[in-house]
Structures are given as structure tokens and as C-alpha cells.
Scaffold this motif. Structure first.
Motif, PDB file in Angstrom:
ATOM      1  N   UNK A  49       0.894  -1.287   0.093  1.00 30.81           N
ATOM      2  CA  UNK A  49      -0.156  -0.025   0.002  1.00 30.81           C
ATOM      3  C   UNK A  49       0.760   1.161   0.034  1.00 30.81           C
ATOM      4  N   UNK A  50       0.545   2.253  -0.710  1.00 32.15           N
ATOM      5  CA  UNK A  50       1.134   3.643  -0.528  1.00 32.15           C
ATOM      6  C   UNK A  50       0.865   4.032   0.771  1.00 32.15           C
ATOM      7  N   UNK A  51       1.811   5.190   1.080  1.00 34.15           N
ATOM      8  CA  UNK A  51       1.688   5.446   2.691  1.00 34.15           C
ATOM      9  C   UNK A  51       0.210   6.135   2.566  1.00 34.15           C
ATOM     10  N   UNK A  52      -0.229   6.858   1.651  1.00 36.47           N
ATOM     11  CA  UNK A  52      -1.609   7.652   1.902  1.00 36.47           C
ATOM     12  C   UNK A  52      -2.788   6.813   2.210  1.00 36.47           C
ATOM     13  N   UNK A  53      -2.615   5.362   1.868  1.00 39.04           N
ATOM     14  CA  UNK A  53      -3.992   4.630   2.307  1.00 39.04           C
ATOM     15  C   UNK A  53      -4.103   4.543   3.637  1.00 39.04           C
ATOM     16  N   UNK A  54      -5.315   4.931   3.993  1.00 41.11           N
ATOM     17  CA  UNK A  54      -5.544   4.787   5.506  1.00 41.11           C
ATOM     18  C   UNK A  54      -5.449   3.383   6.155  1.00 41.11           C
ATOM     19  N   UNK A  55      -5.413   3.320   7.376  1.00 44.71           N
ATOM     20  CA  UNK A  55      -5.403   1.997   8.164  1.00 44.71           C
ATOM     21  C   UNK A  55      -6.795   1.518   8.083  1.00 44.71           C
ATOM     22  N   UNK A  56      -8.078   2.178   8.025  1.00 48.85           N
ATOM     23  CA  UNK A  56      -9.226   1.436   8.009  1.00 48.85           C
ATOM     24  C   UNK A  56      -9.512   0.994   6.452  1.00 48.85           C
ATOM     25  N   UNK A  57      -8.909   1.695   5.526  1.00 48.08           N
ATOM     26  CA  UNK A  57      -8.957   1.231   3.976  1.00 48.08           C
ATOM     27  C   UNK A  57      -8.082  -0.052   3.803  1.00 48.08           C
ATOM     28  N   UNK A  58      -7.079   0.150   4.557  1.00 46.28           N
ATOM     29  CA  UNK A  58      -6.038  -1.272   4.379  1.00 46.28           C
ATOM     30  C   UNK A  58      -6.578  -2.440   5.021  1.00 46.28           C
ATOM     31  N   UNK A  59      -7.296  -2.245   6.061  1.00 42.73           N
ATOM     32  CA  UNK A  59      -8.078  -3.368   6.873  1.00 42.73           C
ATOM     33  C   UNK A  59      -9.302  -3.792   5.824  1.00 42.73           C
ATOM     34  N   UNK A  60     -10.056  -2.863   5.515  1.00 44.74           N
ATOM     35  CA  UNK A  60     -11.206  -3.393   4.550  1.00 44.74           C
ATOM     36  C   UNK A  60     -10.765  -4.284   3.356  1.00 44.74           C
ATOM     37  N   UNK A  61      -9.582  -3.829   2.724  1.00 38.21           N
ATOM     38  CA  UNK A  61      -9.186  -4.592   1.462  1.00 38.21           C
ATOM     39  C   UNK A  61      -8.340  -5.946   2.007  1.00 38.21           C
ATOM     40  N   UNK A  62      -7.608  -5.928   3.152  1.00 42.81           N
ATOM     41  CA  UNK A  62      -7.058  -6.967   3.659  1.00 42.81           C
ATOM     42  C   UNK A  62      -7.915  -8.244   4.247  1.00 42.81           C
ATOM     43  N   UNK A  63      -9.228  -7.946   4.519  1.00 42.79           N
ATOM     44  CA  UNK A  63     -10.096  -8.812   4.830  1.00 42.79           C
ATOM     45  C   UNK A  63     -10.552 -10.015   3.982  1.00 42.79           C
TER      46      UNK A  63
END
Length: 63
Positions: A49-63
Motif C-alpha cells: 500500500x502507498x503511505x497515503x492509504x488509511x489504516x481503515x482502508x487497508x483493513x477493509x481490503x485485507x479482509x
């Protein structure tokens, strides 16, 4: 799908994660210079992930 085997509903969920990534970042998560490398990245689930992708967005995508 990459392996040429049967797939079920989980593929739809995986595809949604890929689509979310692409909408947020602007390119597919497994994009590479060749089809072979792209397939290898998919099979290994290798993406960043690029640094600008938020933690909640990362969490959603990684589920």
C-alpha cells in the motif's frame, strides 16, 4: 482462477478487495511488467500500500 481450478463465492469477495485497491491507488495491486510476474504476485498475494492509504482502508481490503 489463475490456477485454472473451480472457484466459489470467495472469488467475488477477493475481486471486490482488488477493485477497492485499484479505486484508492489508481492501479491494480498485483500489476507487474509481465503476465507471468502478475500471476506470481497474485499467487503469493504480494502487494503493498502507498503511505497515503488509511489504516481503515487497508483493513477493509485485507479482509
Amino acid at each position: 482462477m489463475v490456477k485454472g481450478t473451480e472457484h466459489g463465492p470467495n472469488v467475488d469477495i477477493w475481486s471486490l478487495g482488488v477493485l477497492c485497491y485499484e479505486l484508492l491507488v489508481g492501479h491494480p495491486p498485483f500489476e507487474a511488467a509481465s503476465y507471468e510476474e502478475t500471476y506470481a504476485r497474485i499467487l503469493k498475494a504480494k502487494y503493498t500500500f502507498p503511505e497515503y492509504v488509511s489504516s481503515p482502508a487497508r483493513d477493509l481490503i485485507e479482509k
